[in-house]
Scaffold this motif. Structure first.
Motif, mmCIF file in Angstrom:
data_model
loop_
_atom_site.group_PDB
_atom_site.id
_atom_site.type_symbol
_atom_site.label_atom_id
_atom_site.label_comp_id
_atom_site.label_asym_id
_atom_site.label_seq_id
_atom_site.Cartn_x
_atom_site.Cartn_y
_atom_site.Cartn_z
ATOM 1 N N TYR A 1 26.844 15.459 12.425
ATOM 2 C CA TYR A 1 25.733 15.003 13.391
ATOM 3 C C TYR A 1 24.901 16.007 14.189
ATOM 4 O O TYR A 1 23.831 16.076 14.742
ATOM 5 N N MET A 2 25.469 17.365 14.294
ATOM 6 C CA MET A 2 25.110 18.227 15.300
ATOM 7 C C MET A 2 24.679 19.508 14.488
ATOM 8 O O MET A 2 24.470 20.480 15.222
ATOM 9 N N LYS A 3 24.900 19.624 13.202
ATOM 10 C CA LYS A 3 24.590 21.000 12.191
ATOM 11 C C LYS A 3 23.313 20.540 11.569
ATOM 12 O O LYS A 3 23.207 19.529 10.886
ATOM 13 N N GLU A 4 22.528 21.685 11.435
ATOM 14 C CA GLU A 4 21.559 21.699 10.403
ATOM 15 C C GLU A 4 21.970 21.829 8.988
ATOM 16 O O GLU A 4 22.985 22.658 8.766
ATOM 17 N N PRO A 5 21.440 21.305 7.772
ATOM 18 C CA PRO A 5 22.104 21.207 6.611
ATOM 19 C C PRO A 5 22.134 22.835 6.135
ATOM 20 O O PRO A 5 20.693 23.178 6.356
ATOM 21 N N GLU A 6 22.729 23.330 5.361
ATOM 22 C CA GLU A 6 22.787 24.503 4.994
ATOM 23 C C GLU A 6 22.306 24.694 3.296
ATOM 24 O O GLU A 6 21.766 25.598 2.921
ATOM 25 N N ARG A 7 22.488 23.584 2.757
ATOM 26 C CA ARG A 7 22.326 23.262 1.491
ATOM 27 C C ARG A 7 21.828 22.041 0.963
ATOM 28 O O ARG A 7 22.619 21.196 1.765
ATOM 29 N N GLU A 8 21.658 21.730 -0.042
ATOM 30 C CA GLU A 8 21.251 20.205 -0.453
ATOM 31 C C GLU A 8 22.687 19.771 -1.069
ATOM 32 O O GLU A 8 23.330 20.205 -2.015
ATOM 33 N N VAL A 9 23.166 18.630 -0.401
ATOM 34 C CA VAL A 9 24.016 18.067 -0.918
ATOM 35 C C VAL A 9 23.934 16.477 -1.317
ATOM 36 O O VAL A 9 23.397 15.854 -0.492
ATOM 37 N N LYS A 10 24.293 16.169 -2.475
ATOM 38 C CA LYS A 10 23.844 14.779 -3.037
ATOM 39 C C LYS A 10 25.178 14.204 -3.261
ATOM 40 O O LYS A 10 25.912 14.563 -4.152
ATOM 41 N N ARG A 11 25.403 12.919 -2.455
ATOM 42 C CA ARG A 11 26.424 12.252 -2.634
ATOM 43 C C ARG A 11 26.519 11.440 -4.091
ATOM 44 O O ARG A 11 25.464 11.464 -4.697
ATOM 45 N N GLY A 12 27.680 11.091 -4.758
ATOM 46 C CA GLY A 12 27.959 10.418 -5.838
ATOM 47 C C GLY A 12 27.753 9.122 -5.705
ATOM 48 O O GLY A 12 27.539 8.532 -4.608
ATOM 49 N N PRO A 13 27.485 8.342 -6.935
ATOM 50 C CA PRO A 13 27.175 6.978 -6.747
ATOM 51 C C PRO A 13 28.379 6.141 -6.048
ATOM 52 O O PRO A 13 29.550 6.416 -6.337
ATOM 53 N N VAL A 14 27.920 5.061 -5.458
ATOM 54 C CA VAL A 14 28.865 4.475 -4.662
ATOM 55 C C VAL A 14 28.934 2.933 -5.061
ATOM 56 O O VAL A 14 28.363 2.187 -5.050
ATOM 57 N N ALA A 15 30.235 2.849 -5.807
ATOM 58 C CA ALA A 15 30.562 1.572 -6.480
ATOM 59 C C ALA A 15 30.898 0.403 -5.688
ATOM 60 O O ALA A 15 31.393 0.971 -4.595
ATOM 61 N N ILE A 16 30.895 -0.570 -6.136
ATOM 62 C CA ILE A 16 31.152 -1.704 -5.212
ATOM 63 C C ILE A 16 32.510 -1.680 -4.781
ATOM 64 O O ILE A 16 32.988 -1.884 -3.667
ATOM 65 N N ALA A 17 33.486 -1.259 -5.756
ATOM 66 C CA ALA A 17 35.049 -1.146 -5.594
ATOM 67 C C ALA A 17 35.509 -0.417 -4.328
ATOM 68 O O ALA A 17 36.092 -0.779 -3.472
ATOM 69 N N PRO A 18 35.099 0.853 -4.533
ATOM 70 C CA PRO A 18 35.374 2.014 -3.417
ATOM 71 C C PRO A 18 34.715 1.451 -1.986
ATOM 72 O O PRO A 18 35.133 2.020 -1.018
ATOM 73 N N ALA A 19 33.323 1.211 -2.175
ATOM 74 C CA ALA A 19 32.855 0.576 -1.030
ATOM 75 C C ALA A 19 33.651 -0.481 -0.056
ATOM 76 O O ALA A 19 33.720 -0.360 1.065
ATOM 77 N N LEU A 20 34.031 -1.303 -1.041
ATOM 78 C CA LEU A 20 34.930 -2.510 -0.342
ATOM 79 C C LEU A 20 36.248 -1.844 0.357
ATOM 80 O O LEU A 20 36.574 -2.021 1.332
ATOM 81 N N ALA A 21 36.964 -0.766 -0.563
ATOM 82 C CA ALA A 21 38.142 -0.324 0.016
ATOM 83 C C ALA A 21 37.798 0.466 1.235
ATOM 84 O O ALA A 21 38.607 0.387 2.199
ATOM 85 N N ILE A 22 36.765 1.287 1.303
ATOM 86 C CA ILE A 22 36.726 2.031 2.516
ATOM 87 C C ILE A 22 36.180 1.259 3.642
ATOM 88 O O ILE A 22 36.831 1.356 4.912
#
Length: 514
Positions: A461-482
């Motif tokens: 929340y308080m740091k400026e990005p140092e490089r481009e980070v792209k998250r992986g696809p979020v499938a329904i199953a892990p989204a429900l688990a988290i």
């Protein structure tokens, strides 16, 4: 064969063995189904098929343990496995870890292009081994179950064949795991040689007759403690943890840090309270009335746990502060949490055992949730695990960052998250048992640990990005688990009494396993 048939009772067999059989059958079913869908090009469909089948089996086993097994308050099958509320509740914790890891595994295997039936089958066999381990009341079966669980986790640690660190993690875990297992096996051998029995209750009765004065009994206790300290990642047997946790697949690391630790502590508590404390003398049963002599062992293992718990809390948190890799940081966090849990074991009373059960359930939720977020941010194992990679991600992925903040707050013990209630119960148990300085050290080291948990939130929340980070696809199953783990943490933080009351009832049944 004729000798054992008269003791066989089908109803008891189903009550006691039901969860194990369901999980084992599901693992075999996954292997068979994988043979038919092995050539599927649609990896998403394949992962969902295998994952959903695994999840259904685990949920069914959990339902069986929560209803049929729980309502059967005291059953022992062939003097090998038991099922009572203490065991049933730990089975539910292990099955919960299995369900969450399976849901996360559906997305993880897709993101890493490693969708294979072996992942889900091995995960199920690891769960099966852990269930058998906590249900065992026979030392030989306990060891066999431990190795069943460990072998499956060894292979899962090296699941990513193209990732060198995964292979390194598996190799280190296997080699050092063999040392840990050998300590336990030698300790069991000493107890068998001394008492002529592998059954926990019979060992307790024999030791109380005067064998407690034999040096072999002390050697057996020392070796068993050393082995379980290794499995629980307690100092000084923690050396394998950082490298193995960092190199293993993120989902496997989360499962390893929770289910393996829960199974180890559940079994360790069972051995200590039955074989090396006078607890059974309180049952009122004739063969256990004279086991009060086992009190001679208590100062030895308690004094050992005082030192081990102190060092584990201190070193785990101090070394966690200097970590830049998030998985490695969580590894040292896991070591520190093992030290907190050891406080409950050290208390050695109803309050301590209740606190341990509560904390292990909460720890399972917050740790698996955190590793789920780590793998989503990472996209492909090893691509984004350093703290600078997390800089500014809250503005790019606000939902995932908010969930990560919940898990970090929970592990730091910030109210109203469930981690605060868990630590409160553990420290209260230690204080009630007279370990004021150790409880104070736990509170102090928790404050140290809060630094590196909150540091993750600062980067988000308080740091400026140092490089481009792209998250992986979020499938329904892990989204429900988290999402479910986050909701569970918040709910148990607001209403900890719901789980605590169940844990309190469950731990009392350890008196009446036999």
């Amino acid at each position: 064969m004729k000798a054992i048939l008269p003791d066989f009772d089908l109803q008891t067999f189903i009550w006691v063995m039901g969860p194990q059989l369901i999980v084992l059958a599901t693992g075999l079913l996954v292997i068979i189904i994988d043979l038919f869908i092995k050539e599927f090009r649609n990896l998403s469909l394949k992962a969902n098929i295998l994952g959903i089948i695994s999840m259904i089996g685990l949920i069914y086993a959990a339902g069986f343990a929560a209803t049929v097994s729980w309502s059967a308050p005291r059953h022992v099958f062939m003097n090998v496995f038991s099922m009572e509320p203490y065991t049933a509740l730990f089975c539910l914790i292990l099955l919960l870890a299995g369900v969450i890891a399976t849901l996360l595994g559906i997305g993880y295997t897709q993101n890493n292009s490693q969708v294979k039936g072996e992942f889900f089958a091995l995960l199920l066999f690891a769960v099966y081994g852990s269930l058998a381990m906590v249900q065992a009341v026979d030392l030989l079966m306990m060891f066999i179950a431990l190795e069943t669980m460990s072998l499956a986790v060894y292979v899962l640690a090296g699941y990513l064949k193209g990732y060198a660190r995964s292979q390194e993690a598996a190799f280190k875990y296997f080699l050092l795991g063999c040392f840990g297992s050998s300590f336990i096996l030698f300790g069991m051998a000493f107890l068998y040689g001394l008492t002529g029995s592998l059954n926990l209750a019979h060992i307790a009765a024999k030791l109380a007759e005067g064998h407690y004065q034999n040096i072999m009994a002390m050697a057996g206790l020392a070796l068993i403690c050393a082995g379980f300290f290794f499995k629980s990642a307690l100092v000084p047997f923690h050396m394998w943890t950082p490298d193995v946790y960092e190199g293993s697949p993120s989902v496997v690391t989360g499962y390893m840090a929770t289910a393996v630790k829960a199974a180890a502590f559940a079994t360790f508590i069972k051995i200590l309270t039955i074989c090396f404390t006078p607890l059974l003398s309180q049952t009122g049963e004739g063969m256990f009335i004279d086991t009060g002599a086992l009190a001679v062992f208590v100062p030895y293992w308690k004094n050992t746990l005082v030192v081990v718990s102190f060092l584990t809390m201190l070193l785990g948190n101090l070394l966690g502060v200097i970590q830049r890799n998030v998985k490695r940081m969580l590894a040292y966090s896991s070591i520190a949490h093992a030290g907190y849990i050891a406080l409950g074991v050290l208390a050695g009373d109803d309050l301590g055992r209740t606190a341990v059960i509560f904390y292990l359930a909460v720890y399972t939720l917050m740790n698996l949730g955190a590793f789920g977020i780590v793998y989503l941010f990472d996209q492909y194992e090893g691509q984004a695990q350093e703290l600078p990679d997390y800089a500014g991600l809250a503005y790019k992925y606000p939902v995932l960052s908010a969930l990560m903040a919940i898990f970090m707050f929970a592990m730091a013990g910030v109210p109203p998250m469930a981690g605060f209630a868990g630590k409160f119960y553990l420290f209260a148990a230690a204080i009630k048992s007279g370990y004021l300085l150790l409880a104070a050290m736990g509170i102090l080291t928790s404050a140290i640990g809060a630094y590196y948990y909150l540091r993750v939130i600062v980067y988000l929340y308080m740091k400026e990005p140092e490089r481009e980070v792209k998250r992986g696809p979020v499938a329904i199953a892990p989204a429900l688990a988290i999402a479910a783990t986050a909701i569970g943490i918040i709910y148990l933080g607001i209403r900890p009494d719901t789980l605590y009351a169940v844990a309190e009832v469950a731990q009392k049944s350890i008196l009446y396993i036999f």
